[in-house]
Design a protein around this motif. Structure first.
Motif, PDB file in Angstrom:
ATOM      1  N   ILE A 281       0.859  -1.187   0.000  1.00 18.53           N
ATOM      2  CA  ILE A 281       0.000   0.000   0.000  1.00 18.53           C
ATOM      3  C   ILE A 281       0.897   1.239   0.000  1.00 18.53           C
ATOM      4  N   PRO A 282       0.691   2.153  -0.926  1.00 21.12           N
ATOM      5  CA  PRO A 282       1.582   3.323  -0.982  1.00 21.12           C
ATOM      6  C   PRO A 282       1.500   4.148   0.286  1.00 21.12           C
ATOM      7  N   SER A 283       2.655   4.558   0.798  1.00 22.01           N
ATOM      8  CA  SER A 283       2.687   5.347   2.020  1.00 22.01           C
ATOM      9  C   SER A 283       3.430   6.665   1.843  1.00 22.01           C
ATOM     10  N   ARG A 284       4.205   6.789   0.745  1.00 23.95           N
ATOM     11  CA  ARG A 284       4.989   8.008   0.542  1.00 23.95           C
ATOM     12  C   ARG A 284       4.554   8.763  -0.714  1.00 23.95           C
ATOM     13  N   ALA A 285       3.364   8.493  -1.163  1.00 23.33           N
ATOM     14  CA  ALA A 285       2.861   9.172  -2.359  1.00 23.33           C
ATOM     15  C   ALA A 285       1.463   9.710  -2.053  1.00 23.33           C
ATOM     16  N   PRO A 286       1.364  10.879  -1.437  1.00 28.45           N
ATOM     17  CA  PRO A 286       0.050  11.432  -1.077  1.00 28.45           C
ATOM     18  C   PRO A 286      -0.839  11.598  -2.295  1.00 28.45           C
ATOM     19  N   GLY A 287      -2.100  11.286  -2.112  1.00 22.62           N
ATOM     20  CA  GLY A 287      -3.070  11.494  -3.178  1.00 22.62           C
ATOM     21  C   GLY A 287      -3.342  10.278  -4.028  1.00 22.62           C
ATOM     22  N   LEU A 288      -2.547   9.227  -3.929  1.00 17.99           N
ATOM     23  CA  LEU A 288      -2.807   8.031  -4.721  1.00 17.99           C
ATOM     24  C   LEU A 288      -4.013   7.289  -4.154  1.00 17.99           C
ATOM     25  N   PRO A 289      -4.816   6.665  -5.015  1.00 12.32           N
ATOM     26  CA  PRO A 289      -6.010   5.963  -4.536  1.00 12.32           C
ATOM     27  C   PRO A 289      -5.641   4.744  -3.693  1.00 12.32           C
ATOM     28  N   LEU A 290      -6.460   4.467  -2.688  1.00 14.31           N
ATOM     29  CA  LEU A 290      -6.223   3.340  -1.794  1.00 14.31           C
ATOM     30  C   LEU A 290      -7.241   2.222  -1.973  1.00 14.31           C
ATOM     31  N   HIS A 291      -8.254   2.426  -2.802  1.00 16.91           N
ATOM     32  CA  HIS A 291      -9.303   1.414  -2.879  1.00 16.91           C
ATOM     33  C   HIS A 291      -8.774   0.091  -3.419  1.00 16.91           C
ATOM     34  N   GLY A 292      -7.830   0.135  -4.344  1.00 16.11           N
ATOM     35  CA  GLY A 292      -7.271  -1.097  -4.882  1.00 16.11           C
ATOM     36  C   GLY A 292      -6.475  -1.876  -3.846  1.00 16.11           C
ATOM     37  N   PRO A 293      -5.494  -1.241  -3.194  1.00 15.34           N
ATOM     38  CA  PRO A 293      -4.749  -1.945  -2.150  1.00 15.34           C
ATOM     39  C   PRO A 293      -5.628  -2.446  -1.010  1.00 15.34           C
ATOM     40  N   LEU A 294      -6.630  -1.673  -0.612  1.00 11.70           N
ATOM     41  CA  LEU A 294      -7.517  -2.116   0.472  1.00 11.70           C
ATOM     42  C   LEU A 294      -8.344  -3.322   0.053  1.00 11.70           C
ATOM     43  N   ALA A 295      -8.779  -3.357  -1.208  1.00 17.80           N
ATOM     44  CA  ALA A 295      -9.535  -4.512  -1.700  1.00 17.80           C
ATOM     45  C   ALA A 295      -8.666  -5.759  -1.698  1.00 17.80           C
ATOM     46  N   ALA A 296      -7.406  -5.618  -2.102  1.00 17.48           N
ATOM     47  CA  ALA A 296      -6.493  -6.757  -2.098  1.00 17.48           C
ATOM     48  C   ALA A 296      -6.237  -7.243  -0.679  1.00 17.48           C
ATOM     49  N   LEU A 297      -6.055  -6.307   0.241  1.00 15.43           N
ATOM     50  CA  LEU A 297      -5.815  -6.678   1.629  1.00 15.43           C
ATOM     51  C   LEU A 297      -7.021  -7.404   2.219  1.00 15.43           C
ATOM     52  N   GLN A 298      -8.217  -6.977   1.883  1.00 14.41           N
ATOM     53  CA  GLN A 298      -9.419  -7.627   2.388  1.00 14.41           C
ATOM     54  C   GLN A 298      -9.517  -9.067   1.890  1.00 14.41           C
ATOM     55  N   LEU A 299      -9.206  -9.288   0.620  1.00 11.52           N
ATOM     56  CA  LEU A 299      -9.254 -10.645   0.063  1.00 11.52           C
ATOM     57  C   LEU A 299      -8.237 -11.557   0.751  1.00 11.52           C
ATOM     58  N   VAL A 300      -7.054 -11.038   1.019  1.00  9.68           N
ATOM     59  CA  VAL A 300      -6.030 -11.843   1.681  1.00  9.68           C
ATOM     60  C   VAL A 300      -6.427 -12.130   3.123  1.00  9.68           C
ATOM     61  N   LEU A 301      -6.948 -11.135   3.822  1.00  5.17           N
ATOM     62  CA  LEU A 301      -7.340 -11.337   5.218  1.00  5.17           C
ATOM     63  C   LEU A 301      -8.464 -12.363   5.342  1.00  5.17           C
ATOM     64  N   ASP A 302      -9.368 -12.403   4.380  1.00  5.89           N
ATOM     65  CA  ASP A 302     -10.427 -13.423   4.408  1.00  5.89           C
ATOM     66  C   ASP A 302      -9.824 -14.823   4.383  1.00  5.89           C
ATOM     67  N   ARG A 303      -8.786 -15.018   3.570  1.00  6.23           N
ATOM     68  CA  ARG A 303      -8.132 -16.326   3.513  1.00  6.23           C
ATOM     69  C   ARG A 303      -7.351 -16.593   4.803  1.00  6.23           C
ATOM     70  N   VAL A 304      -6.730 -15.570   5.350  1.00  9.56           N
ATOM     71  CA  VAL A 304      -5.948 -15.732   6.574  1.00  9.56           C
ATOM     72  C   VAL A 304      -6.831 -16.177   7.730  1.00  9.56           C
ATOM     73  N   LEU A 305      -8.029 -15.602   7.844  1.00  7.03           N
ATOM     74  CA  LEU A 305      -8.924 -15.968   8.936  1.00  7.03           C
ATOM     75  C   LEU A 305      -9.339 -17.428   8.852  1.00  7.03           C
ATOM     76  N   LYS A 306      -9.484 -17.940   7.641  1.00  8.99           N
ATOM     77  CA  LYS A 306      -9.862 -19.345   7.486  1.00  8.99           C
ATOM     78  C   LYS A 306      -8.733 -20.271   7.917  1.00  8.99           C
ATOM     79  N   VAL A 307      -7.485 -19.846   7.718  1.00  6.17           N
ATOM     80  CA  VAL A 307      -6.348 -20.657   8.131  1.00  6.17           C
ATOM     81  C   VAL A 307      -6.153 -20.590   9.643  1.00  6.17           C
TER      82      VAL A 307
END
Length: 290
Positions: free
Chosen positions: A1-27
């Motif tokens: 997730i970009p942290s040093r580039a103000p103004g870049l959209p976060l919806h893509g990285p957050l969607a990816a993180l949500q998909l990964v966390l769903d799998r992590v919870l199942k494990v």
């Protein structure tokens, strides 16, 4: 997730993180980890360096005897400091030719124990519908930092001849294609020549000075400091590298070790290589098929 580039959209990285966390919870599951609070022994032994000297990580007899000789009688009897008995054919929890599903279970076990972690790299414009697959199961890619270094001397008169001017006919540099994020392959359009830090001229100057001194060793003044200038970051292709995945527009999900290599809890190469096996979405199979 970009942290040093103000103004870049976060919806893509957050969607990816949500998909990964769903799998992590199942494990992980709803139950607390079996090693919480973690006991000092016995050490985990399946697919770990704690199996040193056993069937999973055999050594020659001389080294095996040397390892065993450094083990105290109490530790050897109690077996808490050894992942496997120091015998050539000891059975220590994982067969030599472990099947993929056995290696995947070792990865899940290590993840629950906190001995491996997941690292997610996502581009700002990433979408779950990324074709042909949104993710990639990766390992650290190959990046080279190429930056000019200039020596600073206490007295300007001590400074040797300048080597900052680009040499003619640099035999050490490389012509590098241009690779933009989102493109599967690099392109020759926009390619540039990157000199290899003036190596050819430095070697030539040293040879000339040695010849002028009759082959004697040339004494050089010692710099007082070095200044590192702005440079270039180069990348080389690496199978399943996270850098390669990012350039292809995919989210890179790497399984990394928590412990330093060869620590008793660190994983052996075979389970770590199995972590690169991915499903249709590109996610690690050990994470999606518990």
């Amino acid at each position: 997730i970009p942290s040093r580039a103000p103004g870049l959209p976060l919806h893509g990285p957050l969607a990816a993180l949500q998909l990964v966390l769903d799998r992590v919870l199942k494990v992980l599951g709803p139950s607390p980890a079996v090693n919480c609070p973690r006991a000092h022994f016995p050490f985990p032994s399946r697919g770990r360096w704690s199996a040193l000297g056993g069937q999973q990580l055999p050594v020659d007899p001389a080294l095996r005897d040397s390892l065993a000789a450094q083990t105290t009688e109490y530790a050897a009897a109690d077996c808490w400091s050894l992942g496997a008995p120091m015998t050539p054919n000891a059975s220590d929890g994982m067969p030599v030719a472990a099947a993929p599903h056995e290696l995947q279970e070792i990865l899940r076990e290590a993840f629950r124990d906190g001995d491996v972690l997941l690292c997610l790299h996502v581009t700002p414009n990433w979408t779950p519908s990324q074709a042909p697959q949104p993710f990639s199961s990766t390992r650290p890619g190959v990046l080279w930092h190429q930056q000019p270094v200039h020596a600073s001397y206490p007295h300007p008169a001590q400074a040797p001849g300048s080597i900052e001017d680009p040499p003619q006919g640099d035999l050490w540099g490389r012509s590098l294609p241009l690779h933009r994020i989102g493109e599967a392959q690099a392109s020759s359009q926009g390619a540039s020549f990157v000199p290899q830090l003036q190596t050819a001229r430095i070697l030539s100057d040293r040879a000339a000075q040695g010849a002028a001194a009759g082959g004697a060793t040339v004494s050089r003044p010692v710099p007082a400091a070095f200044r590192i200038g702005a440079g270039t970051i180069l990348t080389d292709a690496s199978a399943r590298g996270d850098v390669d995945a990012i350039f292809a527009g995919r989210a890179a999900l790497s399984t990394l070790q928590t412990w330093p290599h060869s620590h008793a809890f660190s994983l052996l190469d075979r389970p770590m290589a199995e972590a690169l096996r991915e499903d249709a979405q590109g996610l690690p199979v050990w994470l999606t098929r518990p």
